[in-house]
Scaffold this motif. Structure first.
Motif, PDB file in Angstrom:
ATOM      1  N   ILE A   1       4.232   5.325  -5.861  1.00  0.00           N
ATOM      2  CA  ILE A   1       4.064   5.301  -7.318  1.00  0.00           C
ATOM      3  C   ILE A   1       3.133   6.427  -7.754  1.00  0.00           C
ATOM      4  O   ILE A   1       3.408   7.135  -8.728  1.00  0.00           O
ATOM      5  CB  ILE A   1       3.544   3.924  -7.797  1.00  0.00           C
ATOM      6  CG1 ILE A   1       4.635   2.855  -7.617  1.00  0.00           C
ATOM      7  CG2 ILE A   1       3.088   3.988  -9.254  1.00  0.00           C
ATOM      8  CD1 ILE A   1       4.147   1.428  -7.835  1.00  0.00           C
ATOM      9  N   ALA A   2       2.045   6.622  -7.034  1.00  0.00           N
ATOM     10  CA  ALA A   2       1.096   7.696  -7.372  1.00  0.00           C
ATOM     11  C   ALA A   2       1.764   9.062  -7.271  1.00  0.00           C
ATOM     12  O   ALA A   2       1.560   9.928  -8.140  1.00  0.00           O
ATOM     13  CB  ALA A   2      -0.123   7.626  -6.463  1.00  0.00           C
ATOM     14  N   LYS A   3       2.580   9.267  -6.239  1.00  0.00           N
ATOM     15  CA  LYS A   3       3.286  10.545  -6.090  1.00  0.00           C
ATOM     16  C   LYS A   3       4.287  10.751  -7.214  1.00  0.00           C
ATOM     17  O   LYS A   3       4.414  11.856  -7.747  1.00  0.00           O
ATOM     18  CB  LYS A   3       3.987  10.603  -4.736  1.00  0.00           C
ATOM     19  CG  LYS A   3       3.040  10.784  -3.575  1.00  0.00           C
ATOM     20  CD  LYS A   3       3.782  10.825  -2.258  1.00  0.00           C
ATOM     21  CE  LYS A   3       2.806  10.954  -1.097  1.00  0.00           C
ATOM     22  NZ  LYS A   3       3.475  11.009   0.209  1.00  0.00           N
ATOM     23  N   LEU A   4       5.007   9.676  -7.573  1.00  0.00           N
ATOM     24  CA  LEU A   4       5.972   9.789  -8.677  1.00  0.00           C
ATOM     25  C   LEU A   4       5.269  10.106  -9.994  1.00  0.00           C
ATOM     26  O   LEU A   4       5.772  10.892 -10.800  1.00  0.00           O
ATOM     27  CB  LEU A   4       6.782   8.498  -8.809  1.00  0.00           C
ATOM     28  CG  LEU A   4       7.833   8.249  -7.744  1.00  0.00           C
ATOM     29  CD1 LEU A   4       8.450   6.859  -7.918  1.00  0.00           C
ATOM     30  CD2 LEU A   4       8.919   9.314  -7.783  1.00  0.00           C
ATOM     31  N   LYS A   5       4.095   9.521 -10.200  1.00  0.00           N
ATOM     32  CA  LYS A   5       3.334   9.811 -11.419  1.00  0.00           C
ATOM     33  C   LYS A   5       2.867  11.265 -11.433  1.00  0.00           C
ATOM     34  O   LYS A   5       2.843  11.899 -12.500  1.00  0.00           O
ATOM     35  CB  LYS A   5       2.148   8.861 -11.550  1.00  0.00           C
ATOM     36  CG  LYS A   5       2.563   7.468 -11.961  1.00  0.00           C
ATOM     37  CD  LYS A   5       1.364   6.554 -12.121  1.00  0.00           C
ATOM     38  CE  LYS A   5       1.786   5.190 -12.636  1.00  0.00           C
ATOM     39  NZ  LYS A   5       0.643   4.297 -12.862  1.00  0.00           N
ATOM     40  N   ALA A   6       2.527  11.801 -10.272  1.00  0.00           N
ATOM     41  CA  ALA A   6       2.122  13.210 -10.199  1.00  0.00           C
ATOM     42  C   ALA A   6       3.309  14.114 -10.532  1.00  0.00           C
ATOM     43  O   ALA A   6       3.157  15.108 -11.249  1.00  0.00           O
ATOM     44  CB  ALA A   6       1.587  13.533  -8.804  1.00  0.00           C
TER      45      ALA A   6
ATOM     46  N   ALA B   1       0.841  -1.196   0.000  1.00  0.00           N
ATOM     47  CA  ALA B   1       0.000   0.000   0.000  1.00  0.00           C
ATOM     48  C   ALA B   1       0.876   1.245   0.000  1.00  0.00           C
ATOM     49  O   ALA B   1       0.592   2.222  -0.716  1.00  0.00           O
ATOM     50  CB  ALA B   1      -0.924  -0.003   1.208  1.00  0.00           C
ATOM     51  N   THR B   2       1.950   1.206   0.774  1.00  0.00           N
ATOM     52  CA  THR B   2       2.890   2.332   0.807  1.00  0.00           C
ATOM     53  C   THR B   2       3.535   2.514  -0.559  1.00  0.00           C
ATOM     54  O   THR B   2       3.666   3.640  -1.046  1.00  0.00           O
ATOM     55  CB  THR B   2       3.968   2.093   1.887  1.00  0.00           C
ATOM     56  OG1 THR B   2       3.329   1.967   3.155  1.00  0.00           O
ATOM     57  CG2 THR B   2       4.962   3.227   1.933  1.00  0.00           C
TER      58      THR B   2
ATOM     59  N   LEU C   1      12.213   9.206 -14.223  1.00  0.00           N
ATOM     60  CA  LEU C   1      11.018   8.957 -13.413  1.00  0.00           C
ATOM     61  C   LEU C   1      10.199   7.792 -13.974  1.00  0.00           C
ATOM     62  O   LEU C   1       9.748   6.927 -13.220  1.00  0.00           O
ATOM     63  CB  LEU C   1      10.150  10.212 -13.331  1.00  0.00           C
ATOM     64  CG  LEU C   1      10.610  11.287 -12.358  1.00  0.00           C
ATOM     65  CD1 LEU C   1       9.827  12.580 -12.587  1.00  0.00           C
ATOM     66  CD2 LEU C   1      10.439  10.816 -10.924  1.00  0.00           C
ATOM     67  N   SER C   2      10.048   7.760 -15.275  1.00  0.00           N
ATOM     68  CA  SER C   2       9.299   6.680 -15.913  1.00  0.00           C
ATOM     69  C   SER C   2       9.960   5.329 -15.653  1.00  0.00           C
ATOM     70  O   SER C   2       9.279   4.336 -15.374  1.00  0.00           O
ATOM     71  CB  SER C   2       9.181   6.906 -17.417  1.00  0.00           C
ATOM     72  OG  SER C   2       8.392   8.039 -17.679  1.00  0.00           O
TER      73      SER C   2
END
Length: 76
Positions: free
Chosen positions: A22-27, A16-17, A41-42
């Motif tokens: 991953i969501a933060k990196l995508k942002a 979950a962490t 980043l990708s």
């Protein structure tokens, strides 16, 4: 003697962490304009997602396996 259910729970928490990271990196990726930074980043996101898939498969394979010691450990 089977699956350690406590460890699977801890692994689930870590996943979950990782999904949040991953969501933060995508942002950050969405806001990045530098091509080199976007590529890095990708690549990092891809590595984390690949690991996530492998761990998910491992957990799916082991979560329904009875474990006497895992059951005993969870009760203690």
């Amino acid at each position: 003697f089977g699956t350690d259910f406590k460890s699977l729970g801890e692994l689930r928490s870590e996943m979950a962490t990782t999904k949040k990271i991953i969501a933060k990196l995508k942002a950050v990726l969405a806001k990045t304009t530098d091509a080199t930074d976007k590529a890095e980043l990708s690549a990092q996101i891809k590595v984390l997602e690949d690991i996530d898939v492998k761990i998910d498969a491992f957990m799916a394979a082991h979560q329904n396996v009875f474990s006497f010691l895992g059951w005993l450990h969870a009760k203690v």
